[in-house]
Write an enzyme that holds these catalytic residues in place. Structure first.
Site, PDB file in Angstrom:
ATOM      1  N   LYS A 187       0.830  -1.203   0.000  1.00 22.03           N
ATOM      2  CA  LYS A 187       0.000   0.000   0.000  1.00 22.03           C
ATOM      3  C   LYS A 187       0.874   1.267   0.000  1.00 22.03           C
ATOM      4  O   LYS A 187       2.097   1.192   0.122  1.00 22.03           O
ATOM      5  CB  LYS A 187      -0.959  -0.026   1.198  1.00 22.03           C
ATOM      6  CG  LYS A 187      -1.977  -1.188   1.145  1.00 22.03           C
ATOM      7  CD  LYS A 187      -2.801  -1.161  -0.109  1.00 22.03           C
ATOM      8  CE  LYS A 187      -4.093  -1.950  -0.130  1.00 22.03           C
ATOM      9  NZ  LYS A 187      -4.159  -3.316   0.328  1.00 22.03           N
TER      10      LYS A 187
HETATM   11  C1  LIG Z   1      -5.509  -4.181   0.804  1.00 25.89           C
HETATM   12  C2  LIG Z   1      -6.987  -4.024   0.779  1.00 25.89           C
HETATM   13  C3  LIG Z   1      -7.810  -4.362   1.863  1.00 25.89           C
HETATM   14  C4  LIG Z   1      -7.307  -5.127   3.044  1.00 25.89           C
HETATM   15  O1  LIG Z   1      -6.339  -4.514   3.750  1.00 25.89           O
HETATM   16  P1  LIG Z   1      -5.608  -5.321   4.927  1.00 25.89           P
HETATM   17  O2  LIG Z   1      -4.887  -4.238   5.644  1.00 25.89           O
HETATM   18  O3  LIG Z   1      -4.710  -6.320   4.284  1.00 25.89           O
HETATM   19  O4  LIG Z   1      -6.670  -5.959   5.748  1.00 25.89           O
HETATM   20  C5  LIG Z   1      -9.153  -4.059   1.818  1.00 25.89           C
HETATM   21  N1  LIG Z   1      -9.695  -3.482   0.727  1.00 25.89           N
HETATM   22  C6  LIG Z   1      -8.954  -3.185  -0.352  1.00 25.89           C
HETATM   23  C7  LIG Z   1      -9.623  -2.524  -1.511  1.00 25.89           C
HETATM   24  C8  LIG Z   1      -7.587  -3.472  -0.372  1.00 25.89           C
HETATM   25  O5  LIG Z   1      -6.854  -3.199  -1.467  1.00 25.89           O
END
Ligand SMILES: *Cc1c(COP(=O)(O)O)cnc(C)c1O
Length: 383
Positions: A187
């Site tokens: 991210k």
């Molecule tokens: C990465 C992601 C999540 C989940 O995030 P985590 O921190 O791994 O739980 C949820 N929604 C979207 C759209 C994502 O890209």
């Protein structure tokens, strides 16, 4: 940093360096490793960045979505409207809360929830709308808030891609009851695994704080600093509190958010120029005037001579690592078996899901990396 990879352009490389190493070392030297003062500093900086009242740091975005639903009283028998064009976590969090996800199709130009289709999906059991700001583009939150107000629904934002996104004055958490973020490994800012939620309502914030840590009235850090005091469990909670170590890793990155976004924006524009008019490659709509795209991913839609997976194989052969975000959630085996979804249930999401490829996009990429990817796509398109 070595990128042990057979790819000339890896899909993602983080930009963590000495500042982060020093910050984590300092966190480890401190006696309190669990949720404490470093987490509080991260939460304050995120709240300031977002212009919202409260932020709670969590172990994941999935956990943040889960307790957002619980804090709003959503559970068994309730329906939550969301998009099938997302990572499974969005819909899984609804199931974790005991509620039922109701999918609505998306717009072909953006991949975001088609707000025009949401009203038709509302039933007596609908309690909330859970939009995803896909790839970093804010959904039409003004329209969604107005619909939610008219129909008495909650609004929870999956802003995992969209920490930096804006539409005019509207940002994540401006209009949602909560907005949830991810600091997962790829991210825009990352601590490997982590998340946060933003909330403006004080009472909702207090419920979420309890839900984040077992419904306990005192945290471990409070016990460590003040000495033992009795605590109580006042409601059924979960274990989603972030540690000081992850917060330490995230804090230096707060200072780079805008610079990194500007770099991703420049890279995205270089892709857009390089791919404009190329036969077999379509781009999503450019950011609307007055909006700011968070540029988490750079997706393209491929068609023509090769099927999508053929494009992926050809890109891999050219040394370019790519991903698919996403094949739609409703056609995963679990969701299709449990809810009876078939191909054709959400045709636009499926149309995107069959064509989409995410190209590499991260601040450490050079202009030459983008050019290499663009030239590879031109060669593949020519056959
Ligand atoms: C990465 C992601 C999540 C989940 O995030 P985590 O921190 O791994 O739980 C949820 N929604 C979207 C759209 C994502 O890209």
């Amino acid at each position: 940093m070595t990128a042990s990879s057979r790819f000339k352009v890896p899909f993602f490389l983080h930009d963590l360096g000495q500042e982060e190493i020093d910050a984590v070392a300092a966190a480890i030297r401190h006696p309190v490793l669990t949720t404490g003062e470093t987490v509080a500093r991260l939460e304050a900086q995120l709240a300031e960045y977002l212009g919202c009242r409260h932020v709670l740091a969590t172990t994941s975005c999935t956990g943040a979505l889960h307790i957002s639903l619980l804090a709003l009283g959503i559970g068994p028998g309730d329906e939550v409207i969301t998009t099938p064009m997302t990572f499974i976590a969005t819909a899984a969090a609804i199931l974790e809360a005991g509620a039922t996800p109701v999918f609505v199709d998306v717009e072909p130009e953006t991949g975001n929830l088609d707000v025009g289709c949401v009203a038709a999906a509302i039933t007596e059991r609908t309690r909330a709308i859970l939009p995803v700001h896909l790839y970093g583009r804010l959904c039409d939150m003004v329209a969604l808030r107005e619909l939610a107000r008219q129909r008495g629904l909650h609004l929870i934002e999956d802003a995992a891609h969209c920490l930096e996104g804006r539409s005019g004055e509207v940002r994540p958490a401006s209009l949602g009851d909560t907005a949830c973020f991810s600091f997962y490994a790829t991210k825009n800012i990352t601590c490997g695994e982590g998340g946060a939620l933003a909330v403006n309502d004080d009472a909702l914030h207090e419920r979420l704080r309890l839900l984040r840590l077992h419904g306990m009235t005192k945290s471990g850090a409070e016990r460590a600093s003040r000495g033992y005091e009795h605590w109580d469990m006042v409601l059924m909670g979960w274990k989603y509190n972030m540690s000081n170590i992850e917060a330490a890793l995230l804090l230096p990155q707060m200072g780079r958010i805008e610079r990194n976004l500007a770099r991703r924006e420049a890279l995205a524009q270089r892709y857009e120029v390089g791919l404009a008019g190329l036969d077999g490659v379509r781009l999503f709509a450019p950011p609307a005037p007055g909006t700011r795209h968070a540029r988490h991913l750079f997706p393209i839609l491929v068609e023509g001579r090769l099927p999508r997976d053929g494009w992926i194989a050809a890109l891999h052969a050219e040394g370019v690592s790519v991903m698919v975000n996403y094949r739609p959630v409703h056609l995963t085996r679990y969701f299709s078996e449990r809810f009876g979804f078939k191909p054709g249930s959400f045709p636009v999401a499926e149309w995107i899901g069959e064509r989409v490829i995410s190209l590499p996009l991260y601040p450490r990429m050079s202009d030459a990396d983008v050019d290499l990817v663009v030239e590879a796509l031109h060669r593949i398109a020519r056959g």
